[in-house]
Each structure stands twice: as structure tokens, then as C-alpha cells.
Design an enzyme around this catalytic site. Structure first.
Site, mmCIF file in Angstrom:
data_model
loop_
_atom_site.group_PDB
_atom_site.id
_atom_site.type_symbol
_atom_site.label_atom_id
_atom_site.label_comp_id
_atom_site.label_asym_id
_atom_site.label_seq_id
_atom_site.Cartn_x
_atom_site.Cartn_y
_atom_site.Cartn_z
ATOM 1 N N ASP A 148 -7.395 4.076 -4.290
ATOM 2 C CA ASP A 148 -8.874 4.457 -3.202
ATOM 3 C C ASP A 148 -9.990 5.187 -4.124
ATOM 4 O O ASP A 148 -10.153 6.504 -3.787
ATOM 5 C CB ASP A 148 -8.524 4.977 -2.427
ATOM 6 N N ASP B 137 0.923 -1.778 -0.295
ATOM 7 C CA ASP B 137 -0.268 -0.157 0.462
ATOM 8 C C ASP B 137 0.680 0.917 0.501
ATOM 9 O O ASP B 137 1.897 1.341 0.325
ATOM 10 C CB ASP B 137 -1.322 0.522 1.314
ATOM 11 N N GLU C 278 3.494 5.519 -3.341
ATOM 12 C CA GLU C 278 3.593 6.538 -4.571
ATOM 13 C C GLU C 278 5.151 7.195 -4.121
ATOM 14 O O GLU C 278 5.414 7.395 -5.014
ATOM 15 C CB GLU C 278 3.241 7.532 -4.217
#
Length: 785
Positions: free
Chosen positions: A482, A409, A412
């Protein structure tokens, strides 16, 4: 005619037309220079040519017959941009140099690049000399003092229109980017990958990991494609010519690495939510699926399984997860796999953070020596020491427990604000501004390399929220982030997925039903969830996830449950097709989720359809993205007939038809000439069955299919431990040739039961049952027409 230059004697022809055969120049160790009455000087090297122009130095290097690397720089010693992407070396390829009064040219068998002798601009041509793209005047700009928005820029002039695709995943709802600007910056829900493909048959891989803008201003007859990057000492890109998209993607993967085989269980149904909070809850969900006999393969543990203020510890809180190893053993005994969320973020005070800081593998503070509130500290994957230590911490605490894969998760990385703060940090690979977008590649590399080394019995599997060039080699599936659970967001997922896929990274996923928005599972949400679920059944990964109390199938009303279970069963019937398609991705550099341009590039009407795509090379999917829909229009591309998967009705190509799309139907069309394997309904992907595999023939064109099989996990396939059964349909003789089985693997069933059927108005008609023993056989099928 230019003079002969020693020590390499070059006979350069003043060509009247570029269709004239070119002189082939043998590579020699020393460089040679061609002088001419122009502002450009050409030097031949072992790997290509170097052109000195008034603006700077251009280097052209053929890496294959379809790929030429282009660099432009002012510093003659510039080595190229930071590039962890390309892992290949140039292939041995025949190339030539030639000259006209206007230009120099370097050419391979498929691609020609010309340098204007006076302006120094480039133009790219196919093997017949037809222009593909060219540079306008002032096309290349290197800023003496880089600004936050443009240190490096490049323009291309494209004639005759066409469409532009790729560039990662973006939530703008666009299939073709013509007339738009696309920002390549890694953030949640947006993935920047600087690889584009054009319907005119070329691709550009931009070797620059800084934040980049791509401006696509292409009128129907002539326009400009502009690329601007925030950092970099020069321009560096690969220009590839297909003209088919599969050929371009094959070139890209040859440069950056192949996508390895995923384990067979990867292609089954995954159940997840934000979040399962206890060991008992996870085991209860798994047991319920098995009790209800709903096909199912994996359960996911999302974040915050750790104790408070222990983010990055990779330790499951004992009060809620008293025995993780026993939990995994119970799941595995039920033939259920499990993956777990791990982040690149660490709370202050954790032992893992202290170890990484000691090794110099934690980013420094961003804001006046203070970390953003609530954001913790983030590790630096740009150096090998940081990557190895990060994985070792995961392995020590979670790998030894028995988890089967890793959910990365916030890959980035999510450093606060708009997540651009990494640009202000010095990383192990250099200034953050120059390496920014490559963070997810380096992060997934840490986990892939580690799992490959320390858990050799399992094929790596990574679910990640971001991606960069080359990430397909890390067994990574990128999900769309998300996203909200709305009809508009569902609609936008389709072109986002297709542009990501045509970027060259083949595996993509979405939170079924959206991550946000399922406050209650009422009738309105059940309809949206059903349509999302139908779409996801034809994605590479099939995964339920989101906020709320959970979206397990049995929590919906009875009518909705039936539809969901029907599509779950269809997904499992398609496992032989999906697994064989995944082999084609690995072995032949193919693509699973295919925008229509990949198979119908010459059909102009197919170039900008954002809500239809091919799943493999047989099935065309047309998801429903509006509420209360009973029917929808579907365009049938190409020239060969199409069959409705549900009814068997045959339609001619080149037309738009209206098809039924009531709540229990996602329109599926099958190409004539397809051979579609459909296995029996099973409870998990690796379950053995004595029932026959249906081999369904869609007549109207010759066709073939390779049915792939192996042990389902492990690396035996890399040592040749697999089998392929080739099916060939002859439409003229109405016969199916089943070739002798090629290859074998431990545990392989020597005998297979096949039920050969023909698609017709009754969907499929049993024609002949075959007991296949591995020997070749021909089946006459006069009823398939």
C-alpha cells in the site's frame, strides 16, 4: 603427507597451489576421518564432509557443482533450521577432498571451500583457486541464550569491493546495499527474502525464517557482510557460485522450485480499485472497456464484498452481489477474467472461524489472551490441516462461482502493531520466532495446491503482498504493498522491484499511481499516473489500483487517455515477447525484470544504476520519475550497440546519452542482436488474429529468439503440448533463419504470417512478408545493417 585412514584410503596431497588437480574420493557407505596436527578433524560422509572444530561442528555438502550447503552447530544431532523452502535433493556431483599444511579443501568443478586447519574458518574460491569470500576470525556466533536481536550470526569478508543485491523488496531507494543495513521482516510494503547476490558472482541463500538483519559494510577494497537472525539452533545456508546471476538464480530455483507458466491473460491489463462495491459496478467497468475498445483482460474485486462482521466468510453479500456466478459468466463471455481478495483473517462468529478453531488451525491470542482491537483472528498455514481447510472454505464459496485467481491480501500476516506479534505465538511448525518470515510461503502454498487440485482446467494465479524463499513455485506475483502516490515513492519502486526480482522470485507488480493519494485526477496527478503507468507497462503484471473514486482510463483527460491507450496497445503488441519470456522463466529458470548486473556484470558503471533495467533480454527500460521532464540521461552498458525503440536511432555502448522523455515517451533501448516479436493490437491476450506478427531485427550482432506458444491456459504445456519457433540472425550474412516449428498443441494454427522488418531511423522498415507453414526458411535481409 597425512597417513592413509581405513576403511577409506585417502591420498591427500600437500599442495603448494590449489590450481593443482585434486584427488577424487569415491563415496562409500561408512564415514572416515582424517587426523592431522591441527584443531580441526575432518570426517567424510556419503554427502560431504564434517569438520569438528573447537567452536562446533561444520558440515559441508555439495548439492551441485555450483552449490555447497554449509551448516554450523554445537549439537552434533542438529538437523538444520525449519526449512519448508528446499524441495530438491542433492544432485549426483563429483567432489574431492585435498589438504595443504594450512587447510583442508572440498571441491567441485566450479567451487572450492577450504577449512583453516587451526582456526576452523572457511574460505570460498572459484575453480582456479581465486578467493571469492572468506570468514574472519569469530565469524560464526551461536548465542547460548538468544536475545531478541541475535541468536545466530555470520560474517563474510569480501575482497575487491563489488555490489550486493536481492534480499526481497525494500523501500529504501537502494540498488546496491553496500554501506547499509537491511532488515528482513515481513510488513506491508517491505518483503524479507534471505537470498542475496553479489556482483562478484556468488549468492547466499540463508536458511533461517526468523527476523534477520543483513549488514553490508563493503569498502572498495575489503569489507564485511554480516547476517544476524533472531532465532535458530545453528547456521544453515547455501553458498552458490555462478559467476553470472542467471546461473545463481538457476541454482536457487533448482533447490526451491521452478516458476510455473501463468495463463496468457495474466500478462494483459488488469483494472482494480479500492473497491468495487456491487456486481453492477464490476460489470459496468468491464463493459466500458469493451465498448471503448481499450485492450483489457482482468478485473479485480477488492475486500469488503462480504456482509458486515463477516470477514473470512468468503461469501459475497447478496444485496450487492445478487448472482456472482452469473456475473462471472458474463465476464467470461466477454473474454474478461476476474480475481478476488481473500484474507487469512476471520471475524469472531463466522462459521469458517469455528471450523478452523475446531481443527486447531487458528493462532492463539497475542496480548494477555486478547486479540488486538479490530484485527480478528488469523489462521495458521504452517500445518497441512490448516492449509487444506483454508482452501476448502475458499473453494466452497468462491471457487465454485468461477473466479480465475486469488488476491491474498495481508499475507505477512498482519497481526497488529508492527506485525511482529507472530514471533510470540506457537505455530504448527514450531515457535513463531523461528518460522516468522515463512508465513507468506505457507499461505500461498495453501491456495496454489488447492487450486491445482480442484480447478485443474486453470493455471493458478496468486497476487500477494508478501513473499519468502521458494514462493515462485506457487504461481505468486508479489505487489509492493500500500504505497503512496508520490514521485519519490515511484522512484523507489524501481530498485525495490529489481532487488526483489534478482532474489530469484521473478514476478512483481505495483499499484499503478500508488495505492494512496489520488484524491482527484487533476493535471498534476495525471502526469504522475502517466509516468507510473509507463513504468508498469514494462513490469511482469500490468495493474491499475488504488483508493479514490477509481482510476479507469476514461476518467482522465483526453490527452492523458491517448497516452495511456497507446502504451496499453504497445503492451498487447509485446504479448508474444512477454509470453515467450515467461516460458524462458519456467523452462530455463530465467528472469523477466532484470537489473543491469544480470546482463552486464563486468561493466562497473552498470552495477549501481537504480532506474534502468532489462525487460526480458532485449528491451532496456529507463522510467521517468520526476515531474515536467522533457529528457533524461541513459547509460548504455556493455560493448554492443543500442537502438532507440521509438526513433530507431543507433548508439554505441559504453556512454551516457540524453534521450527524449516528454510526457508521451518512456525511454526504451533495444540491444543489437535482438529479435523482437510484435503482434497486432488485440482486445485481449488470447484473441486470435490473422494479422502478421512483426519480427523486428536489430542488427549489429548475431542473435536468436525462441517464439513460444501454447493453448494459453491449462496444464497441457507440462505434457509437451506447446510449440517453439526459433529465429536466428546471422549478422555477417545478413540473413534470418526461421527453424522448423518444434512441437504442437490442440487448437494450434498451422500457418503463421510474419512480417520481417529491420530497425532503422524510421523505427522499422517492412522487408519481407512470410507465410510460415511450420517448415524452415531462410530470409535474406541485405537492408539490415
Amino acid at each position: 603427507m597425512s597417513p592413509c585412514v581405513r576403511p577409506l584410503c585417502i591420498s591427500i596431497l600437500a599442495l603448494a597451489a590449489y590450481s593443482t588437480p585434486h584427488i577424487v574420493i569415491a563415496a562409500e557407505p561408512s564415514a572416515s576421518t582424517v587426523q592431522a596436527a591441527s584443531s580441526v578433524t575432518i570426517t567424510k560422509t556419503e554427502t560431504g564432509i564434517v569438520a569438528q572444530t573447537a567452536q562446533g561442528t561444520i558440515t559441508l555438502e555439495p548439492w551441485s557443482a555450483r552449490d555447497i550447503r554449509v551448516r554450523f552447530h554445537k549439537d552434533a544431532a542438529w538437523p538444520g533450521t525449519y526449512n519448508p523452502v528446499v524441495i530438491a535433493q542433492p544432485t549426483s556431483v563429483k567432489w574431492s577432498i585435498s589438504e595443504t599444511p594450512a587447510a583442508y579443501q572440498i571441491a567441485t568443478d566450479f567451487l572450492q571451500v577450504r577449512i583453516d586447519r587451526n582456526k576452523g574458518t572457511l574460505s570460498f574460491h572459484d575453480q582456479s583457486g581465486n578467493e571469492i569470500v572468506s570468514e574472519p576470525g569469530g565469524a560464526r556466533v551461536l548465542a547460548d541464550k538468544p536475545t531478541p536481536t541475535s541468536a545466530v550470526s555470520q560474517q563474510f569478508a569480501i575482497r575487491d569491493g563489488g555490489a550486493i543485491y536481492g534480499l526481497g523488496q525494500h523501500q529504501n531507494g537502494l540498488m546496491d546495499y553496500t554501506g547499509s543495513s537491511v532488515r528482513l521482516q515481513q510488513v506491508n510494503t517491505d518483503v524479507g527474502v534471505p537470498m542475496l547476490l553479489a556482483s562478484k558472482g556468488f549468492g547466499i541463500m540463508w536458511n533461517n525464517a526468523s527476523v534477520t538483519n543483513v549488514d553490508v559494510r563493503l569498502p572498495q577494497n575489503h569489507g564485511l557482510l554480516g547476517i544476524r537472525s533472531e532465532a535458530g539452533g545453528g547456521i544453515d545456508y547455501h553458498f552458490m557460485y555462478g559467476p553470472d546471476a542467471d546461473q545463481i538464480i538457476a541454482e536457487y530455483r533448482s533447490l526451491t522450485g521452478d516458476a510455473p507458466m501463468m495463463a496468457r491473460w495474466t500478462w494483459g491489463l488488469w483494472q482494480s480499485k479500492e473497491r468495487y462495491s456491487t456486481q453492477a459496478e464490476i460489470l459496468g467497468v468491464a463493459a466500458k472497456y469493451r465498448e471503448l475498445k481499450i485492450p483489457f483482460d482482468a478485473v479485480v474485486q477488492d475486500w469488503q464484498y462480504w456482509a458486515p462482521v463477516n470477514w473470512g466468510s468468503h461469501v459475497m453479500e447478496a444485496s450487492r452481489y445478487p448472482d456472482p456466478k452469473a456475473m462471472l459468466a458474463t465476464l467470461h463471455a466477454q473474454n474478461i477474467h476476474a480475481i478476488i481478495s481473500v484474507w487469512p483473517r476471520f471475524d469472531v462468529g463466522t462459521a469458517n472461524l469455528a471450523e478452523l478453531e475446531q481443527a486447531g488451525a487458528i493462532f492463539p491470542p497475542v496480548y494477555n489472551n486478547v486479540y488486538p482491537a479490530g484485527k480478528g483472528k488469523w489462521y495458521d498455514p504452517y500445518g497441512p490441516k490448516g492449509r487444506a481447510m483454508y482452501w476448502s472454505q475458499i473453494m466452497k464459496n468462491l471457487g465454485t462461482v468461477g473466479f480465475d485467481g486469488w488476491w491474498l491480501d495481508a499475507s505477512e500476516a498482519e497481526l497488529g502493531g508492527n506485525w511482529g506479534e507472530l514471533r510470540n505465538i506457537q505455530t504448527a511448525a514450531g515457535p513463531g520466532a523461528e518460522v516468522y518470515n515463512a508465513y507468506p510461503l505457507m499461505h500461498t502454498t495453501a491456495v496454489f495446491d488447492g487450486m491445482r487440485k480442484d480447478i485443474p482446467e486453470k493455471r493458478p494465479i496468486i497476487l500477494t503482498r508478501s513473499a519468502y524463499l521458494g514462493q515462485q513455485r506457487n504461481a505468486a506475483i508479489t505487489w509492493s504493498g500500500d504505497v503512496a502516490g508520490t514521485w519519490d515513492v515511484l522512484r523507489r519502486q524501481i530498485p525495490a522491484a529489481l532487488n526483489f526480482s534478482i532474489t530469484g522470485i521473478p514476478y512483481w507488480s505495483v499499484d499503478i499511481g500508488g495505492f494512496f493519494g489520488a484524491g482527484k485526477l487533476d493535471a498534476a496527478y495525471a502526469e504522475l499516473f502517466t509516468r507510473w503507468y509507463q513504468f508498469a507497462a514494462f513490469n511482469p503484471m500490468f495493474r491499475i489500483h488504488g483508493t479514490s473514486a477509481g482510476k479507469e482510463i476514461w476518467k482522465f483527460d483526453t490527452a492523458t487517455q491517448k497516452i495511456l491507450i497507446d502504451y496499453d496497445k504497445l503492451r498487447y503488441r509485446l504479448i508474444p515477447y512477454i509470453y515467450s519470456t515467461s516460458w524462458n522463466v519456467t523452462h530455463n529458470k530465467s528472469t523477466m525484470m532484470r537489473p543491469l548486473v544480470m546482463d552486464f556484470r563486468t561493466d562497473v558503471q552498470a552495477l549501481n544504476i537504480p532506474d534502468q533495467y532489462m525487460f526480458g533480454k532485449a528491451l532496456m527500460v529507463a522510467p521517468v520519475t520526476t515531474p515536467k521532464t522533457k529528457a533524461r540521461n541513459v547509460y548504455l552498458p556493455g560493448t554492443d550497440p543500442w537502438y532507440d525503440f521509438k526513433t530507431g536511432q543507433r548508439h554505441e555502448a559504453g556512454q551516457t546519452i540524453t534521450v527524449a522523455a516528454d510526457i508521451d515517451t518512456i525511454p526504451l533501448l533495444v540491444r543489437a542482436g535482438s529479435i523482437l516479436p510484435l503482434g497486432p493490437v488485440i482486445q485481449y491476450a488470447d484473441q486470435k488474429s490473422d494479422e502478421a506478427t512483426e519480427i523486428r531485427i536489430y542488427a549489429g550482432k548475431n542473435g536468436q529468439f525462441e517464439l513460444y506458444d501454447d493453448a494459453g491456459d491449462g496444464y497441457g504445456y507440462q505434457a509437451g503440448q506447446f510449440s517453439v519457433i526459433r529465429f536466428v540472425w546471422n549478422d555477417a550474412s545478413h540473413s534470418l533463419d526461421i527453424a522448423p516449428r518444434d512441437g504442437q498443441f490442440p487448437g494450434m494454427s498451422k500457418n503463421r504470417a510474419f512480417r520481417i522488418t529491420c530497425a532503422d531511423s524510421a523505427v522499422s522498415k517492412a522487408v519481407q512478408d512470410i507465410k510460415y507453414t511450420g517448415q524452415g526458411v531462410t530470409v535474406a535481409l541485405t537492408g539490415c545493417r
